[in-house]
Design a protein around this motif. Structure first.
Motif, PDB file in Angstrom:
ATOM      1  N   ALA B  30       0.816  -1.190   0.000  1.00 43.30           N
ATOM      2  CA  ALA B  30       0.000   0.000   0.000  1.00 43.30           C
ATOM      3  C   ALA B  30       0.859   1.253   0.000  1.00 43.30           C
ATOM      4  CB  ALA B  30      -0.917  -0.025   1.205  1.00 43.30           C
ATOM      5  N   THR B  31       2.107   1.089   0.354  1.00 45.48           N
ATOM      6  CA  THR B  31       3.002   2.236   0.345  1.00 45.48           C
ATOM      7  C   THR B  31       3.073   2.873  -1.037  1.00 45.48           C
ATOM      8  OG1 THR B  31       4.311   1.039   1.930  1.00 45.48           O
ATOM      9  CG2 THR B  31       5.313   2.991   0.984  1.00 45.48           C
ATOM     10  N   GLY B  32       2.919   2.056  -2.036  1.00 44.33           N
ATOM     11  CA  GLY B  32       3.011   2.575  -3.403  1.00 44.33           C
ATOM     12  C   GLY B  32       4.451   2.491  -3.861  1.00 44.33           C
ATOM     13  N   PRO B  33       4.635   2.281  -5.125  1.00 44.43           N
ATOM     14  CA  PRO B  33       5.946   2.004  -5.680  1.00 44.43           C
ATOM     15  C   PRO B  33       6.885   3.204  -5.622  1.00 44.43           C
ATOM     16  CG  PRO B  33       4.322   2.224  -7.389  1.00 44.43           C
ATOM     17  CD  PRO B  33       3.589   2.248  -6.110  1.00 44.43           C
ATOM     18  N   ALA B  34       6.328   4.386  -5.742  1.00 46.42           N
ATOM     19  CA  ALA B  34       7.194   5.554  -5.713  1.00 46.42           C
ATOM     20  C   ALA B  34       7.925   5.585  -4.382  1.00 46.42           C
ATOM     21  CB  ALA B  34       6.368   6.816  -5.896  1.00 46.42           C
ATOM     22  N   LEU B  35       7.137   5.388  -3.321  1.00 40.53           N
ATOM     23  CA  LEU B  35       7.721   5.355  -1.995  1.00 40.53           C
ATOM     24  C   LEU B  35       8.675   4.182  -1.869  1.00 40.53           C
ATOM     25  CD1 LEU B  35       4.504   6.156  -0.006  1.00 40.53           C
ATOM     26  CD2 LEU B  35       6.343   7.721  -0.643  1.00 40.53           C
ATOM     27  N   GLN B  39      12.752   4.050  -1.087  1.00 40.03           N
ATOM     28  CA  GLN B  39      13.183   3.369   0.114  1.00 40.03           C
ATOM     29  C   GLN B  39      14.137   2.218  -0.206  1.00 40.03           C
ATOM     30  OE1 GLN B  39       9.735   1.644   1.760  1.00 40.03           O
ATOM     31  NE2 GLN B  39      10.643   1.102   3.715  1.00 40.03           N
ATOM     32  N   CYS B  40      13.783   1.474  -1.254  1.00 39.40           N
ATOM     33  CA  CYS B  40      14.508   0.256  -1.528  1.00 39.40           C
ATOM     34  C   CYS B  40      14.974   0.301  -2.978  1.00 39.40           C
ATOM     35  CB  CYS B  40      13.626  -0.974  -1.358  1.00 39.40           C
ATOM     36  SG  CYS B  40      12.301  -0.759  -0.164  1.00 39.40           S
ATOM     37  N   ASP B 208      10.469  -2.567 -12.487  1.00 39.89           N
ATOM     38  CA  ASP B 208      10.247  -1.373 -11.667  1.00 39.89           C
ATOM     39  C   ASP B 208       8.988  -0.609 -12.047  1.00 39.89           C
ATOM     40  OD1 ASP B 208      12.406  -1.882 -10.120  1.00 39.89           O
ATOM     41  OD2 ASP B 208      13.774  -0.550 -11.206  1.00 39.89           O
ATOM     42  N   ASN B 209       8.473  -0.884 -13.251  1.00 42.60           N
ATOM     43  CA  ASN B 209       7.232  -0.221 -13.657  1.00 42.60           C
ATOM     44  C   ASN B 209       5.993  -1.054 -13.351  1.00 42.60           C
ATOM     45  OD1 ASN B 209       8.570   2.042 -14.738  1.00 42.60           O
ATOM     46  ND2 ASN B 209       9.122   0.801 -16.531  1.00 42.60           N
TER      47      ASN B 209
END
Lengths: 520, 520
Positions: B30-35, B39-40, B208-209
């Motif tokens: 739920a964090t979303g990929p941008a986040l 982060q990682c 990554d997309n």
């Protein structure tokens, strides 16, 4: 305001971001936390406000939960995304099925938890979660008294709603759920429960062990303007209770499960009744059950919006004390006390050769209508029509007068002898309709209730899709949950469910070990 | 073997890890990929093997997809977790509904895509996804020919299956789906399709997309010994097709949706037919539809395991050319050519006062049974019984002989005049049963097919819960998808669905831009 977005979920992101981005997040779920933490050092989040219990939603389930938790000593926050509290619970009939009420005893009605369970199982086509069903029915009598202690005033008689084998429905004096929600809000506030409206839940916060320890919200949000408001993060030491209701007004989502529930069909629900909260829970692994079981209310009228005046009139007057006829024949065509699914399906079959609705007409006489509090309003808005004679009634709706008179006479015969030869309708509450004036409405079902929702256990914990074990810290109650009603909910069982499961969630949540949380 | 677990999902982890850990992973979704990418830092994964298309499952859908994709120039891998290829598709009747076949023309049967759609909508109670339904029906005639070109041999006559308004069912010479799967495997191998058995899909790989670019598998795995085998990662430049079937044998999962489908009810499915693949898709955001719509096959017998010999016998002999009676009365009690849901529900009502099954008996005579290829085996295993006279037949099952004789005479009258006065059964294929020998079976439904599954669009792309848009690189076909059949699938429409949607997934997947992937 400081918060760490890294471990805070964001509904807005999830629901609005591009396809690629949302899917991109998914790989990380499946990676598993052990891997994720190797990869991404997580920080302990800081919260703008911290409570023991956060309840999302302020209807029957949410407010029952809030009162129970506060009484059990918890520091409680209730949020609602809408500008008014109460959700759908304030715009329904305020009727609660209770097995073993004082009013039943007074009326000489013999009832039991087992009988109520059996009625609900029958309506639910055996799809019901029996453990939850038993829990709800078992709790009704005590919860009805608990509501009285909180200022709810019932009408002094018990009613016989469709699909119930005995009269067991209590109804608020106001004929509205607001007669329950309003006093519950008052007592909650007295007990120190904090309540924020215009505050939308937009994601869960978890700790490193996967326990839900809070929510991300948009505060001061003007629904449905998604960009209004300010983000905040609230901590919940003992848990989050999702009392977020159903998705009856979410037309695209309901049509994915039931394509026939198009925008031609109105809904009795408030405009905020969408699937956003359900999706949030599913995204963190909740298990959705029975999402395609969506109930139509068989008592509404196409001549007004939403729940309106007809729903109460039909429930208290036409269905128990009158009849419903096809306007083309003047004849009855179903058991007016069958369960909601059966009645709605029957009404929906009345169509012309172009498949357009031919609205049936339900009516009773002055005696049958005497307890219908919305009669005056219905007449004022021209939803309910009055006719002095059956002949006049027939003319109002273009019905064949001779056939209509025969039908009324035939039905009166059934009432007299105590048996409906045609549709086997229980006739305990029926009356012989001997004279006018007559009161009538056109009828067509509206989307009313979602039987489906997230799966919970008898501690009201949300269960996970993968292994059927609880998601720690996450509870759900009321319409947001699925399984209790199976394929069709009986009338007045939603209040029962909301109150009993809301209190049940509180009782279990307050026993959890408190997480150690830090203010920002 | 080298692979980077950081962006590789793990079904084993998801399904087996402790509650806390699994839930823990969810926060990151739920964090979303941008986040997440802030982060990682994610690394480009390396693959053990790389293909254009990876197909999970080797039944009708998987093998049709594999052949079509290979013919369209793609490098294809098919994996199956079981030690034999073909899944449920090899253990059913091999019958395919086709609108507008050469055999229909030969038999003078007028049919159309519209009529087939309308029959399936009726059985599906209007819950069907009309776009997908149209796509399937539209593709049947061409796909039936395509199967012939791949070595499938149909019986030289068209059959009338329950719920279809005309005879439109082709059936393999072998009366088995193996008559389709076997030649499709042969031609696939000829076209260079690689096929791995004992290889279980355990997670998706995304770039990554958020595009699905491969799967993690357990290779050399001995089902159901979860700890056997070796992990590998396979890359899919153009996409992954989930042709993973239904969950009919997953008793805990099916009971969550339908509590009545206990382990007392057998299933016609192979033992690997569980919900693992469905859960994997849901965990990355696929939208499940109609999970509670689970079909019982009305033609099976309690006197043998699984699909057995009775299913084909009843389908080709008893239902079109015989009758089914309650053993207590010797009388018919339903339309033997109704859809499967109606017939199964009717049979399930036959119970004693202890709620125990009273198995009905279906029978026909030698003329009615002459095309039933499993008759010999059924007699050998004592599932099908033979009686020279009706009197003897009645004795075999403890039926009242006089009533049974009257029933047969009455049914013969209906056939003679061309109308079933009792249950309005279509009688085009029925026969007057004038003399023995008689062949009979006891009947009780078994769990057969899951109408529910993941939602797809007409490109066979899996659609996301959150926004109804495609999950890039992810396709699904056949029983793994939900919505085409609505509330009840008609007989012989699963083969139609599998073949048409499998080919459809291939045609769309091969047009995708190839992702650039690297070998380990």
């Amino acid at each position: 305001m400081v918060y760490d977005p890294k471990i805070v979920s964001s509904r807005r992101d999830m629901l609005k971001k591009s396809a690629a981005l949302v899917a991109g997040s998914a790989a990380l779920v499946a990676t598993g936390p052990a891997l994720a933490s190797e990869q991404c050092a997580s920080k302990q989040p800081k919260f703008d406000e911290i409570y023991d219990l956060i309840i999302v939603g302020s209807g029957f389930a949410g407010m029952s939960c809030a009162n129970q938790a506060a009484q059990d000593g918890a520091k409680v926050l209730v949020i609602d995304k809408m500008p008014v509290f109460g959700g759908n619970s304030t715009i329904n009939g305020g009727a609660m099925a209770v097995a073993g009420s004082a009013l039943q005893k007074k009326a000489g009605v013999e009832d039991s938890v087992e009988l109520m369970v059996s009625d609900m199982l029958k309506a639910g086509r055996g799809m019901n979660d029996k453990h939850m069903l038993k829990l709800v029915c078992d709790g009704t009598a005590e919860s009805a008294k608990w509501l009285e202690d909180h200022g709810v005033v019932w009408k002094p008689f018990v009613q016989h709603f469709g699909g119930h084998s005995v009269p067991r429905t209590l109804q608020t004096r106001e004929s509205s759920g607001s007669g329950i929600v309003r006093p519950l809000i008052e007592t909650a506030k007295k007990h120190g429960v904090k309540m924020y409206d215009k505050t939308e839940m937009r994601g869960f916060v978890e700790d490193d062990n996967g326990r839900i320890i809070g929510i991300k919200v948009q505060s001061g949000y003007f629904w449905p303007k998604t960009k209004t408001g300010t983000p905040k993060v609230f901590g919940a030491r003992k848990g989050v209770v999702m009392a977020t209701g159903g998705f009856g007004r979410d037309i695209p989502f309901r049509q994915i499960q039931q394509p026939k529930l198009t925008d031609e069909l109105d809904s009795t629900n408030q405009p905020g009744a969408n699937a956003d909260a359900l999706k949030q829970m599913m995204l963190i692994g909740a298990n959705p059950v029975h999402l395609d079981q969506i109930q139509l209310g068989p008592w509404s009228s196409p001549d007004e919006k939403g729940f309106g005046t007809a729903s109460q009139f039909n429930t208290i007057a036409v269905y128990p004390k009158g009849i419903v006829v096809d306007v083309r024949t003047g004849e009855r065509f179903f058991n007016e006390l069958a369960d909601r699914k059966t009645r709605s399906n029957a009404i929906l079959t009345r169509r012309d050769d172009q498949n357009k609705p031919v609205y049936p007409v339900g009516f009773t006489n002055a005696e049958g209508a005497k307890r219908a509090q919305t009669l005056g309003w219905g007449l004022k808005y021209d939803v309910i029509k009055k006719a002095d004679t059956l002949d006049e009634l027939a003319k109002l709706y273009g019905m064949p007068a001779d056939k209509l008179e025969k039908q009324v006479a035939r039905f009166n015969e059934f009432v007299k002898k105590g048996h409906d030869d045609e549709f086997n309708r229980p006739l305990e509450t029926a009356i012989e309709m001997k004279e006018g004036p007559w009161y009538a409405v056109r009828m067509w079902p509206k989307v009313h209730y979602c039987m489906g929702g997230v799966r919970v256990n008898t501690n009201s914990q949300v269960l996970r899709l993968t292994d059927d074990k609880p998601i720690p810290g996450l509870f759900a109650a009321g319409e947001a949950t699925g399984g209790i009603h199976g394929a069709s909910r009986l009338g007045s069982c939603a209040v029962a469910e909301g109150v009993v499961t809301g209190r049940n969630a509180a009782k279990n949540a307050v026993t959890q070990t408190a997480a150690k949380l830090e203010l920002a």
